[in-house]
Motif scaffolding. Structure first.
Motif, PDB file in Angstrom:
ATOM      1  N   GLY A  68     -27.226 -17.927  14.627  1.00  0.00           N
ATOM      2  CA  GLY A  68     -27.319 -17.046  15.792  1.00  0.00           C
ATOM      3  C   GLY A  68     -28.128 -16.941  16.981  1.00  0.00           C
ATOM      4  O   GLY A  68     -28.137 -16.494  17.673  1.00  0.00           O
ATOM      5  N   LYS A  69     -29.001 -16.156  16.707  1.00  0.00           N
ATOM      6  CA  LYS A  69     -30.329 -14.993  16.899  1.00  0.00           C
ATOM      7  C   LYS A  69     -30.975 -16.695  17.605  1.00  0.00           C
ATOM      8  O   LYS A  69     -31.708 -15.863  19.014  1.00  0.00           O
ATOM      9  CB  LYS A  69     -31.339 -14.871  15.898  1.00  0.00           C
ATOM     10  CG  LYS A  69     -30.991 -12.936  15.644  1.00  0.00           C
ATOM     11  CD  LYS A  69     -32.286 -12.539  14.482  1.00  0.00           C
ATOM     12  CE  LYS A  69     -31.712 -11.166  14.292  1.00  0.00           C
ATOM     13  NZ  LYS A  69     -31.849 -10.916  12.769  1.00  0.00           N
ATOM     14  N   LEU A  70     -31.281 -17.527  17.092  1.00  0.00           N
ATOM     15  CA  LEU A  70     -31.851 -18.457  17.713  1.00  0.00           C
ATOM     16  C   LEU A  70     -31.047 -19.135  19.305  1.00  0.00           C
ATOM     17  O   LEU A  70     -31.675 -19.317  20.687  1.00  0.00           O
ATOM     18  CB  LEU A  70     -32.148 -20.123  17.219  1.00  0.00           C
ATOM     19  CG  LEU A  70     -33.560 -19.571  15.931  1.00  0.00           C
ATOM     20  CD1 LEU A  70     -33.468 -20.944  15.059  1.00  0.00           C
ATOM     21  CD2 LEU A  70     -34.886 -19.842  16.931  1.00  0.00           C
TER      22      LEU A  70
ATOM     23  N   ASP B 138     -28.866 -17.119  20.900  1.00  0.00           N
ATOM     24  CA  ASP B 138     -28.735 -15.972  21.225  1.00  0.00           C
ATOM     25  C   ASP B 138     -30.664 -16.334  22.063  1.00  0.00           C
ATOM     26  O   ASP B 138     -30.328 -16.138  23.961  1.00  0.00           O
ATOM     27  CB  ASP B 138     -28.969 -15.010  20.808  1.00  0.00           C
ATOM     28  CG  ASP B 138     -28.772 -14.212  21.805  1.00  0.00           C
ATOM     29  OD1 ASP B 138     -27.557 -13.526  22.620  1.00  0.00           O
ATOM     30  OD2 ASP B 138     -29.477 -12.581  21.661  1.00  0.00           O
ATOM     31  N   ALA B 139     -31.279 -16.728  21.825  1.00  0.00           N
ATOM     32  CA  ALA B 139     -32.892 -17.046  22.350  1.00  0.00           C
ATOM     33  C   ALA B 139     -32.941 -17.718  23.164  1.00  0.00           C
ATOM     34  O   ALA B 139     -33.648 -18.174  24.909  1.00  0.00           O
ATOM     35  CB  ALA B 139     -33.508 -17.229  20.923  1.00  0.00           C
TER      36      ALA B 139
ATOM     37  N   LYS C  18     -29.399 -14.891   7.204  1.00  0.00           N
ATOM     38  CA  LYS C  18     -30.095 -13.406   7.518  1.00  0.00           C
ATOM     39  C   LYS C  18     -29.767 -13.761   9.709  1.00  0.00           C
ATOM     40  O   LYS C  18     -30.467 -12.220   9.884  1.00  0.00           O
ATOM     41  CB  LYS C  18     -31.021 -13.504   7.503  1.00  0.00           C
ATOM     42  CG  LYS C  18     -31.862 -13.343   6.267  1.00  0.00           C
ATOM     43  CD  LYS C  18     -33.328 -13.317   5.819  1.00  0.00           C
ATOM     44  CE  LYS C  18     -32.878 -13.378   4.745  1.00  0.00           C
ATOM     45  NZ  LYS C  18     -35.081 -13.260   4.034  1.00  0.00           N
ATOM     46  N   GLY C  19     -28.863 -14.497   9.488  1.00  0.00           N
ATOM     47  CA  GLY C  19     -28.309 -14.303  11.682  1.00  0.00           C
ATOM     48  C   GLY C  19     -29.229 -15.376  12.270  1.00  0.00           C
ATOM     49  O   GLY C  19     -29.388 -14.779  13.324  1.00  0.00           O
ATOM     50  N   ALA C  20     -30.353 -16.076  11.190  1.00  0.00           N
ATOM     51  CA  ALA C  20     -31.585 -15.936  11.950  1.00  0.00           C
ATOM     52  C   ALA C  20     -30.840 -17.410  13.217  1.00  0.00           C
ATOM     53  O   ALA C  20     -31.051 -17.635  14.033  1.00  0.00           O
ATOM     54  CB  ALA C  20     -32.633 -17.641  11.529  1.00  0.00           C
TER      55      ALA C  20
ATOM     56  N   LYS D 145     -21.243 -22.351  18.631  1.00  0.00           N
ATOM     57  CA  LYS D 145     -21.623 -20.877  18.822  1.00  0.00           C
ATOM     58  C   LYS D 145     -21.421 -20.303  20.405  1.00  0.00           C
ATOM     59  O   LYS D 145     -20.858 -19.305  20.504  1.00  0.00           O
ATOM     60  CB  LYS D 145     -23.385 -20.667  18.360  1.00  0.00           C
ATOM     61  CG  LYS D 145     -22.889 -20.193  17.256  1.00  0.00           C
ATOM     62  CD  LYS D 145     -22.640 -19.112  16.522  1.00  0.00           C
ATOM     63  CE  LYS D 145     -23.404 -18.748  15.433  1.00  0.00           C
ATOM     64  NZ  LYS D 145     -22.890 -17.222  14.585  1.00  0.00           N
TER      65      LYS D 145
ATOM     66  N   ASN E  37     -31.473 -16.660  26.776  1.00  0.00           N
ATOM     67  CA  ASN E  37     -31.904 -16.421  27.543  1.00  0.00           C
ATOM     68  C   ASN E  37     -33.284 -16.661  27.892  1.00  0.00           C
ATOM     69  O   ASN E  37     -33.265 -16.576  29.081  1.00  0.00           O
ATOM     70  CB  ASN E  37     -32.558 -14.858  26.846  1.00  0.00           C
ATOM     71  CG  ASN E  37     -31.258 -13.784  26.213  1.00  0.00           C
ATOM     72  OD1 ASN E  37     -30.425 -13.767  27.042  1.00  0.00           O
ATOM     73  ND2 ASN E  37     -31.771 -13.120  25.289  1.00  0.00           N
TER      74      ASN E  37
ATOM     75  N   GLU F  92     -39.344 -12.492  14.556  1.00  0.00           N
ATOM     76  CA  GLU F  92     -39.761 -12.942  15.914  1.00  0.00           C
ATOM     77  C   GLU F  92     -39.851 -14.423  16.363  1.00  0.00           C
ATOM     78  O   GLU F  92     -40.257 -15.479  15.783  1.00  0.00           O
ATOM     79  CB  GLU F  92     -41.578 -12.908  16.238  1.00  0.00           C
ATOM     80  CG  GLU F  92     -42.230 -12.742  17.026  1.00  0.00           C
ATOM     81  CD  GLU F  92     -43.847 -13.172  17.365  1.00  0.00           C
ATOM     82  OE1 GLU F  92     -44.210 -13.355  18.260  1.00  0.00           O
ATOM     83  OE2 GLU F  92     -43.870 -12.823  16.110  1.00  0.00           O
ATOM     84  N   ILE F  93     -39.072 -14.892  17.493  1.00  0.00           N
ATOM     85  CA  ILE F  93     -38.642 -16.045  17.831  1.00  0.00           C
ATOM     86  C   ILE F  93     -40.085 -16.208  19.186  1.00  0.00           C
ATOM     87  O   ILE F  93     -40.390 -16.106  20.089  1.00  0.00           O
ATOM     88  CB  ILE F  93     -37.229 -16.306  18.381  1.00  0.00           C
ATOM     89  CG1 ILE F  93     -36.197 -16.014  16.879  1.00  0.00           C
ATOM     90  CG2 ILE F  93     -36.943 -17.714  18.990  1.00  0.00           C
ATOM     91  CD1 ILE F  93     -34.934 -15.825  17.453  1.00  0.00           C
TER      92      ILE F  93
END
Length: 90
Positions: A50-52, A54-55, A46-48, A77, A58, A2-3
């Motif tokens: 990259g997910k950050l 991406d967030a 865990k790709g954290a 990125k 957004n 959860e971000i």
């Protein structure tokens, strides 16, 4: 994973001691600068990161802002992903 949104950061875990975070500053009325991305050892692989990023993209879209990055990880990125070019200023 959860971000969450915090003060000039998006993070995972506890805001004062996050497991992963992406930090940004307001440059001007239209631009945010990503200054730092950090992922703890327990979250690496865990790709954290990259997910950050991406967030962050957004978040910038919701705020109608563009992004620049002094953080080399985030800049790499942002630059290489065609889906981010609507917000990435380079």
């Amino acid at each position: 994973m959860e971000i969450q949104e915090g003060a000039n950061q998006l993070f995972v875990g506890d805001e004062s001691n996050p497991d992963a975070q992406i930090v940004f500053e307001k440059v001007d009325e239209n631009t945010l600068e990503v200054t730092h991305t950090e992922v703890s050892e327990s979250m690496q692989g865990k790709g954290a990161g990259g997910k950050l990023v991406d967030a962050m993209v957004n978040y910038a879209r919701k705020q109608d802002k563009k992004l620049v990055a002094s953080c080399s990880y985030a800049d790499h990125k942002l630059a290489k992903n065609d889906d981010y070019q609507d917000v990435y200023k380079g």
